[in-house]
Design an enzyme around this catalytic site. Sequence first.
Site, PDB file in Angstrom:
ATOM      1  N   PRO A 114      80.306  22.394  66.785  1.00  0.00           N
ATOM      2  CG  PRO A 114      78.888  24.156  66.253  1.00  0.00           C
ATOM      3  CD  PRO A 114      79.718  23.076  65.626  1.00  0.00           C
ATOM      4  CG  ASN A 115      78.021  24.399  71.666  1.00  0.00           C
ATOM      5  OD1 ASN A 115      78.780  25.052  72.393  1.00  0.00           O
ATOM      6  ND2 ASN A 115      77.228  24.977  70.776  1.00  0.00           N
TER       7      ASN A 115
ATOM      8  NE  ARG B 201      75.034  21.292  73.518  1.00  0.00           N
ATOM      9  CZ  ARG B 201      74.891  21.093  72.222  1.00  0.00           C
ATOM     10  NH1 ARG B 201      75.481  20.058  71.638  1.00  0.00           N
ATOM     11  NH2 ARG B 201      74.172  21.898  71.500  1.00  0.00           N
TER      12      ARG B 201
ATOM     13  CE1 TYR C  41      71.908  17.392  71.399  1.00  0.00           C
ATOM     14  CE2 TYR C  41      72.114  19.048  73.133  1.00  0.00           C
ATOM     15  CZ  TYR C  41      71.772  18.702  71.838  1.00  0.00           C
ATOM     16  OH  TYR C  41      71.281  19.656  70.977  1.00  0.00           O
TER      17      TYR C  41
ATOM     18  CG  ASN D 102      76.462  16.147  65.506  1.00  0.00           C
ATOM     19  OD1 ASN D 102      75.905  17.183  65.128  1.00  0.00           O
ATOM     20  ND2 ASN D 102      76.124  15.515  66.616  1.00  0.00           N
TER      21      ASN D 102
ATOM     22  CB  ALA E 158      74.061  25.240  66.164  1.00  0.00           C
TER      23      ALA E 158
ATOM     24  CG  HIS F   9      70.057  23.778  62.465  1.00  0.00           C
ATOM     25  ND1 HIS F   9      69.494  22.629  61.952  1.00  0.00           N
ATOM     26  CD2 HIS F   9      70.491  23.450  63.710  1.00  0.00           C
ATOM     27  CE1 HIS F   9      69.559  21.663  62.864  1.00  0.00           C
ATOM     28  NE2 HIS F   9      70.166  22.143  63.930  1.00  0.00           N
TER      29      HIS F   9
ATOM     30  CG  ASP G  27      78.968  25.905  48.781  1.00  0.00           C
ATOM     31  OD1 ASP G  27      77.931  25.314  48.404  1.00  0.00           O
ATOM     32  OD2 ASP G  27      79.124  27.142  48.669  1.00  0.00           O
TER      33      ASP G  27
ATOM     34  CD  GLU H 249      71.991  16.352  58.420  1.00  0.00           C
ATOM     35  OE1 GLU H 249      71.449  15.952  57.360  1.00  0.00           O
ATOM     36  OE2 GLU H 249      71.585  17.320  59.075  1.00  0.00           O
TER      37      GLU H 249
ATOM     38  CG  HIS I 294      71.630  15.879  63.665  1.00  0.00           C
ATOM     39  ND1 HIS I 294      72.395  16.997  63.911  1.00  0.00           N
ATOM     40  CD2 HIS I 294      71.272  15.945  62.365  1.00  0.00           C
ATOM     41  CE1 HIS I 294      72.479  17.719  62.805  1.00  0.00           C
ATOM     42  NE2 HIS I 294      71.813  17.098  61.848  1.00  0.00           N
TER      43      HIS I 294
ATOM     44  NE  ARG J 115      66.441  19.509  70.448  1.00  0.00           N
ATOM     45  CZ  ARG J 115      67.739  19.806  70.613  1.00  0.00           C
ATOM     46  NH1 ARG J 115      68.669  19.112  69.965  1.00  0.00           N
ATOM     47  NH2 ARG J 115      68.089  20.769  71.439  1.00  0.00           N
TER      48      ARG J 115
HETATM   49  C1  DQA Z   1      72.733  18.265  67.262  1.00  0.00           C
HETATM   50  C2  DQA Z   1      71.416  18.964  66.943  1.00  0.00           C
HETATM   51  C3  DQA Z   1      71.641  20.441  66.656  1.00  0.00           C
HETATM   52  O1  DQA Z   1      70.396  21.080  66.392  1.00  0.00           O
HETATM   53  C4  DQA Z   1      72.282  21.121  67.844  1.00  0.00           C
HETATM   54  O2  DQA Z   1      72.561  22.462  67.558  1.00  0.00           O
HETATM   55  C5  DQA Z   1      73.490  20.400  68.332  1.00  0.00           C
HETATM   56  C6  DQA Z   1      73.471  18.946  68.397  1.00  0.00           C
HETATM   57  C7  DQA Z   1      72.529  16.791  67.665  1.00  0.00           C
HETATM   58  O3  DQA Z   1      73.492  16.034  67.608  1.00  0.00           O
HETATM   59  O4  DQA Z   1      71.420  16.411  68.054  1.00  0.00           O
HETATM   60  O5  DQA Z   1      74.470  21.015  68.741  1.00  0.00           O
HETATM   61  O6  DQA Z   1      73.547  18.278  66.095  1.00  0.00           O
END
Ligand code: DQA
Length: 144
Positions: free
Chosen positions: A10-11, A18, A23, A72, A75, A78, A85, A96, A98, A105
Amino acid sequence: MVRIQIINGPNINLLGKREPEIYGNVSFETYLETLRKQYPDVTLDYYQSNVEGELINKLHEKGFSYDGILFNAGAYTHTSIALHDAILGITTPVIEIHLSNVYARETFRHTSYIASACMGSIGGFGLESYRLGVDAILNSKNLQ
Ligand code: DQA
C-alpha cells in the site's frame, strides 16, 4: 534466467510524490528501469497493490516458481498475520524490503509481522534497498 518478483504494498504507488523527505522523489517505475539495466540477465517482474488480499494472491501465484521475491509490504508489515502466513506457505524465498529505516521511526513501525517468515530484511537505504535485495538473492544462489 533468474526470475525475481518485486511486490510493493500500500501507498508505494505514490512513491515520488508521497512524503518525499522520507521516501525520495523518484517513482518506482522510473527506478525499475534503472534496476533492469543494472541486471540485464535477471527477469525482474513488478507488481503493486494497495489491497492486502491481492498481495497474498500474488505471493501464492509466484511463490512456487520464482527464484526470489522482494516484498515491501508497506504498513501491512506492521499489522498482517495473513501476509506472514502467506510467506510461510510458499517455497520461494522472500526478502522483506523497506525504503526507510523503520527502527528509526515511530514505535508502531518497530514490529514486523513478516520478518520471521522471510529469508532476511533490508531497509533504510532508499530505493537502493531493492538492489541490495537482488544481490542477496543472486548471492544466495551463488549466481554472482
Ligand atoms: C515502508 C515503511 C512502512 O512503515 C510504511 O508504512 C511504508 C513504507 C518503507 O518502505 O520504508 O508504507 O515499508
